[in-house]
Every structure is written in C-alpha cells, then in structure tokens.
Design an enzyme around this catalytic site. Structure first.
Site, short mmCIF file in Angstrom:
data_model
loop_
_atom_site.label_atom_id
_atom_site.label_comp_id
_atom_site.label_asym_id
_atom_site.label_seq_id
_atom_site.Cartn_x
_atom_site.Cartn_y
_atom_site.Cartn_z
N SER A 64 -31.45 -55.90 -24.04
CA SER A 64 -31.41 -57.32 -24.29
C SER A 64 -30.05 -57.96 -24.05
O SER A 64 -29.96 -59.18 -23.91
CB SER A 64 -31.84 -57.61 -25.73
N LYS A 83 -22.30 -61.53 -27.13
CA LYS A 83 -23.74 -61.76 -27.23
C LYS A 83 -24.03 -62.79 -28.32
O LYS A 83 -23.44 -62.71 -29.40
CB LYS A 83 -24.42 -60.41 -27.53
N SER A 134 -30.04 -51.58 -25.82
CA SER A 134 -29.69 -52.89 -25.28
C SER A 134 -28.27 -53.05 -24.79
O SER A 134 -27.93 -54.11 -24.24
CB SER A 134 -29.95 -53.97 -26.32
N1 GLN Z 1 -35.62 -52.93 -25.32
C1 GLN Z 1 -35.70 -52.58 -26.71
C2 GLN Z 1 -36.54 -53.56 -27.44
O1 GLN Z 1 -37.10 -54.39 -26.82
C3 GLN Z 1 -34.34 -52.45 -27.28
C4 GLN Z 1 -33.73 -53.72 -27.66
C5 GLN Z 1 -32.38 -53.57 -28.28
O2 GLN Z 1 -31.76 -52.51 -28.21
N2 GLN Z 1 -31.95 -54.62 -28.94
O3 GLN Z 1 -36.69 -53.52 -28.62
#
Ligand code: GLN
Length: 495
Positions: free
Chosen positions: A156, A81, A180
C-alpha cells in the site's frame, strides 16, 4: 563532478556525499527543497503525493542552517505515507472518511527524524487505510510506477515508493501490515525494510492490524535506509508494544565480512508461479553470497502455505475493530444530518437530529471505499459468535505455528533468502477484479509480519521489460543490523 551537476543530482547522490556537499556549501538545502517541490508539481501525473509540505520543509531547513548542531540526518529529504501523523497536517489514509482532518500531534518516528535534521517534503498516497498492494484502492486515484506509467508502483505504500524512485525525495516512510513497504520497494527498485514488530514506535501510525503494523523505510541505498531506521528505532513509552531491546549501530557495520554466514533458501518460497527472472535473481544472489563466504542450504518453513489465509482473517479482524472509530461523529466526514434550517422562532421547535445510528451509517457508507468495506465485513464475520472459534481462533493458532517455523529455522540459519514478490510490477487493472489474485501478491511478504521477524527487500536486477526485481532477506528478531549488512553487500554487486 561539477558543482552544477551535483545540484542537479541531489536526490541521486548518496547521503554521505550530500552531507559533504552541504557542509562545504556546495548547495543550498532551501533551494533544493524548492526545486524538489517544483519537480513534484512537474511530475504530478505520478500522483505520489497527497500533500506537499514545502513551507514546513523550508522552515526546517532554515532552522538547521542557523544551528550549530551537527544533525546526523541533514540531507535526508523525506516523503511520508499519509497514515503517519505530522502535527497540523492532513492524515487522510487516502480515505474520504478522513477528508479535512488535521493531525493534533506528531508521531514518535517523525519527531525523532525531525530532531535528527530530516526535512519532510510531503505526505504520500496509499491504498485506503493501507489495504491493498497497488494503490488502486486510494480514494484519490492511484500512483504510477516511475519505471513504467502503465504499471502499479505496488502498495500500500505506493506513493512513498514512487516518490523516491522518481527522485522527488531521498527516502520515505511507509507502513507494513503484510508487505506494504517491501513489495512497493521491489516494484520501484528501492531498498525497503520492515523492522521487527515493536522495533519502531507505532505512536502516530494510524492502526490497521495492530498486532502486525510497523513503520518501515524505503531509500535508494541500504546506507540511507539504515540511517533513517536506526534514528527512529528504539523504545518509546508512548507505545506499549514498543520493545526495550537496544538498537545496535546498523549503518556503521555494513562492510563486516560475511564469511561463515548461514543462509537458508526456504523450499516453500521457490514453489508456485514465480516469474523466471525473479527466481533467477534469487539464485544469482545465493551464488554471490556463497562467493563471499556464506553457506547456502535449502530449508523449510512448512506452514508458509497458510500465511495468506491466516493474514486475511487476522488483518481484517483487527481492522474491523480499529476502523469502528470512524463514525462521522469524531473525525472527518459526516453525513446523515439534516441541512441547516433557519433559527426556530415564535415557539417553533427545530427539527430533531436523526438517531446517531443513521449518522454513523450514512457517514461510513459515504466515507469508506469498496476494499475497506470488504475488509470490515470479512473481519466482522470472522469475529462474530459462532464463527470466532472456526476462523479467528484457528487463525491465531496457525499464526503461532508460522512463528514457530521461523524460530526453528533460525536455530540453524542466520538469514533466509527469498523473492520479495512472485512477479515484477503488474499493470493497472490486472488484479482489481479479483481480490484473491491481489491478496496472493503478498505471499512471500505476509509471513514475516505474522511471525514478527524483520525483513528487507533489496533491488537485484531487472526483468526483460526493464522492471526492477526485489529479493528478500529475513532474519531473527531484532537482527536488522544483519539484514542491512547483507543487503549493502548485495547492492554492491547488483546490476
Ligand atoms: N497488501 C496487504 C493488504 O492488503 C498488505 C498491506 C499492508 O502491508 N499494509 O492487506
């Protein structure tokens, strides 16, 4: 299997088979890396990668080939990532504000993996600064779900999930703040783990919500996921939130019998709108575990309903201060400075620089996308005087209650079984107009981040459209070994 077939199916072979094939010279890792780079290019429509590092990969591969050492992770081709630092490579976080920035050092997690023989094939797409659940918030366009290109891969860490699901890498690193890794793993038919808070060093992971962030792994099999996890895990003096708790052998204990395992089905994770096929997968998994000798009992985590509001106060609050460092002065994009002027001569004075506030304002305005700005505003609001007690402080107190729910339940249970997400992968655009609808897709994943406990998503069946379904297992602090053990045995019976 013929030699030719093995070479064609490199990313589909298990890690053990890949290692064996490499050991007897059945295939050449350098060629394999070149073939994967070509495949990444051919599947560029997926937009899984923001950068490919094939030259580095080839260099590492040749180094491995000329060494006498028995690198334990030889045969793992990793996608990373693009919020995890790799020296001399980009670290965009899928944001324009970090465009052109190159990392000055390598994260501890990646260093440990490289030392163990992992080859890094590229940096993957994400929602900008890991804020989102679909990769639709990437400044470089969304990634597509390899199962159905009209659907999101989750987020994400969507690029990392798409890369492994499409056979462009054998495993990938993502990061978790609220789901994520597990949510994209569920949407793309992969195993994905969020370790206990403090288990894996965050040194070199770009900060979003520092009290929640953890690096996680996605892979096709639990075994490969466990191998990558245990190599990265363990204390790191460079991260003062890193835990000294020893890391047990995870990958070596996957077949231990499950007899006597106490499994809880939290009531609150069966309420609300859950796609029937997802609920059905959880029921089937419970049945399988029972047949393996586990006891299955309903239990309760009563503060679950507060997890989303608490998460969306605390994560933006932490993000708003973490992202203050992107000021157009120290990193990446800079706006608001006057265009270069010819050198002043004959006593003329060069135009003065504008006030620094103007540079910061213009750089942040141009560099951040809409979702990141929304989070910064939310976070600044809940931290501002007059609202701090009502929002931030209260959310901290409720977070403590959420953690206490888990501590209580783990007095009586070894493991919790739930869906990973309420639905399978949704369509592009389905939730972009309504941020709350997007936030609610984290409903089953965010509690583990708030509580700090480890959780894993395992593929368990498909819906009627052929989209993968993920089920989630959660355990007490530092019991990733148990998560892997149960995940592996469920994987053996999942269809
Ligand atoms: N979907 C969550 C957010 O938008 C989690 C994102 C993540 O775990 N980085 O914050």
């Amino acid at each position: 299997m013929s030699e030719r077939a093995q070479i064609d199916n490199f990313t589909e072979l298990g890690l053990v088979e890949r290692r064996e094939a490499l050991a007897v010279g059945k295939f050449d890792l350098v060629k394999e890396v070149r073939r994967l780079s070509a495949k990444i290019e051919a599947k560029s429509v997926l937009n899984a990668f923001l950068e490919t590092t094939d030259e580095l990969a080839v260099e590492c591969t040749s180094k491995l080939a000329h060494s006498e050492e028995a690198f334990p992770l030889r045969g793992v081709v990793l996608a990373v990532k693009d919020n995890i630092a790799l020296k001399d490579h980009q670290l965009t976080c899928a944001s324009k504000i970090l465009d052109g920035y190159k990392s000055l050092f390598t994260s501890t997690a990646l260093q440990r993996l490289s030392d163990a023989g992992v080859v890094i094939i590229g940096k993957t797409n994400l929602d900008e600064f890991a804020m989102g659940s679909s990769t639709e918030h990437s400044a470089f366009g969304p990634s597509l779900n390899p199962f159905d290109n009209s659907r999101v891969p989750g987020g994400s860490s969507g690029g990392s999930a798409a890369a492994v699901a499409a056979g462009l890498a054998t495993a990938s690193l993502g990061s978790e703040t609220g789901g994520s890794v597990r949510q994209p793993a569920a949407f793309c038919g992969l195993v994905g783990i969020k370790p206990t808070y403090g288990r894996i060093s965050r040194y070199g992971l770009v900060a979003f919500g520092s009290s929640l962030d953890q690096i996680g792994v996605m892979a096709r099999t639990t075994y490969e996921c466990a191998k990558v996890f245990e190599t990265m895990a363990g204390h790191d003096p460079l991260d003062n939130t890193s835990s000294p708790v020893p890391v047990p052998d995870c990958a070596g204990n996957l077949d231990r019998p499950l007899k006597g395992l106490r499994v809880g089905l939290p009531r609150e994770y069966r309420e609300g709108t859950i796609q029937p096929e997802v609920a059905n997968s959880v029921e089937r998994a419970a049945k399988v575990l029972k047949e393996m000798g586990a006891t299955i009992t309903e239990c309760s985590l009563p503060h679950t309903k507060y997890a989303i509001p608490v998460y969306y106060i605390l994560a933006p609050a932490e993000a708003s201060s973490n992202l203050a460092r992107y000021d157009g002065v120290r990193y990446g994009l800079r706006r608001g400075t006057p265009p270069p002027t010819p050198p002043a001569s004959g006593g003329e004075v060069a135009p003065p620089l504008p006030p620094i506030e103007d540079i910061i304002r213009a750089s942040r305005q141009a560099g951040f996308g809409a979702e990141v700005k929304r989070r910064i505003m939310l976070g600044t609001y809940v931290l501002s005087s007059g609202y701090y007690d009502a929002y931030y402080l209260k959310a901290q107190k409720v977070r403590r209650l959420i953690r206490q729910d888990f501590l209580n339940v783990f007095d009586d249970f070894d493991l919790l079984l739930t869906p990973t997400t309420p639905t399978t992968a949704f369509k592009f655009g389905e939730k972009t107009a309504d941020p709350i609808a997007m936030y609610l897709s984290d409903i089953f994943t965010a509690p583990a981040n708030l509580a700090g406990v480890p959780a894993i998503s395992v593929p368990f069946g498909f819906d009627d459209k052929g989209l993968p379904i993920g089920i989630q297992l959660m355990a007490a602090d530092f019991r990733e070994d148990l998560l892997f053990q149960v995940a592996h045995q469920l994987e053996g019976v999942a269809q």
